[in-house]
Design a protein around this motif. Structure first.
Motif, short mmCIF file in Angstrom:
data_model
loop_
_atom_site.label_atom_id
_atom_site.label_comp_id
_atom_site.label_asym_id
_atom_site.label_seq_id
_atom_site.Cartn_x
_atom_site.Cartn_y
_atom_site.Cartn_z
N MET A 21 19.43 78.76 -10.72
CA MET A 21 18.23 79.56 -10.60
C MET A 21 18.62 80.84 -9.87
N ASP A 22 18.49 81.95 -10.57
CA ASP A 22 18.95 83.25 -10.07
C ASP A 22 20.46 83.14 -9.83
N ASP A 23 20.92 83.13 -8.59
CA ASP A 23 22.35 82.98 -8.35
C ASP A 23 22.66 81.75 -7.51
N THR A 24 21.77 80.75 -7.56
CA THR A 24 21.93 79.53 -6.77
C THR A 24 22.09 78.33 -7.70
N SER A 25 23.16 77.55 -7.47
CA SER A 25 23.37 76.34 -8.27
C SER A 25 22.70 75.16 -7.58
N LEU A 26 21.93 74.40 -8.36
CA LEU A 26 21.20 73.24 -7.85
C LEU A 26 21.64 72.00 -8.60
N CYS A 27 21.70 70.89 -7.90
CA CYS A 27 22.06 69.62 -8.51
C CYS A 27 21.07 68.56 -8.01
N PHE A 28 20.47 67.85 -8.96
CA PHE A 28 19.50 66.80 -8.65
C PHE A 28 20.11 65.46 -9.04
N ILE A 29 20.03 64.49 -8.12
CA ILE A 29 20.58 63.17 -8.37
C ILE A 29 19.50 62.14 -8.12
N ASN A 30 19.30 61.24 -9.08
CA ASN A 30 18.40 60.13 -8.92
C ASN A 30 19.24 58.87 -8.99
N VAL A 31 19.19 58.05 -7.94
CA VAL A 31 20.04 56.86 -7.86
C VAL A 31 19.23 55.57 -7.82
N ASP A 70 34.25 74.44 -9.92
CA ASP A 70 33.88 74.87 -11.27
C ASP A 70 32.60 74.22 -11.77
N GLY A 71 31.92 73.47 -10.89
CA GLY A 71 30.67 72.84 -11.25
C GLY A 71 30.80 71.44 -11.79
N THR A 72 32.02 70.92 -11.89
CA THR A 72 32.19 69.56 -12.42
C THR A 72 31.84 68.49 -11.39
N ALA A 73 31.86 68.83 -10.10
CA ALA A 73 31.54 67.88 -9.05
C ALA A 73 30.16 68.18 -8.47
N ILE A 74 29.48 67.15 -8.01
CA ILE A 74 28.17 67.31 -7.40
C ILE A 74 28.25 68.26 -6.21
N LEU A 75 29.26 68.08 -5.38
CA LEU A 75 29.36 68.87 -4.16
C LEU A 75 29.83 70.31 -4.39
N ASP A 76 30.04 70.70 -5.65
CA ASP A 76 30.31 72.11 -5.98
C ASP A 76 29.04 72.95 -5.89
N HIS A 77 27.89 72.32 -5.90
CA HIS A 77 26.61 73.02 -5.97
C HIS A 77 26.12 73.43 -4.59
#
Length: 101
Positions: A21-31, A70-77
């Motif tokens: 969103m704009d220049d921010t990478s967000l990652c949502f995880i449902n466990v 590169d965005g492949t890992a959750i913690l890259d966000h």
């Protein structure tokens, strides 16, 4: 990402979605993690495996990620939101549930 039978199939695991969103990478995880007081180690191990997986998502070219990822890992966000059925409950005993008066 499954964490049941053979770490592939089962009723426990996670669903991961990401967006920029704009220049921010967000990652949502449902466990959905293992239930029961005796499964604390399994819950912690599963959650650690989910969070530390280095190839859970496909790589993204010019998108903004932290730590040179590169965005492949959750913690890259930049922002990670974790929710779901963590199955963490507090053991309540009569002494901790006593009325104060």
């Amino acid at each position: 990402m499954g964490s049941g039978l053979g770490n592939i199939y089962g009723n426990k695991g996670a669903i991961v979605a990401r967006l920029v969103m704009d220049d921010t990478s967000l990652c949502f995880i449902n466990v959905h993690l293992a239930a029961g007081q005796s499964q604390k180690a399994a819950r912690n191990a599963d959650l650690n495996a989910i969070m530390e997986d280095k190839a859970i998502l496909p790589a993204s070219g010019d998108l903004p990620f932290v730590h040179g990822g590169d965005g492949t890992a959750i913690l890259d966000h930049e922002l990670v939101i974790l929710n779901g059925d963590l199955n963490v409950s507090q053991l309540v005993t009569p002494s901790t549930n006593a009325s104060t008066g």
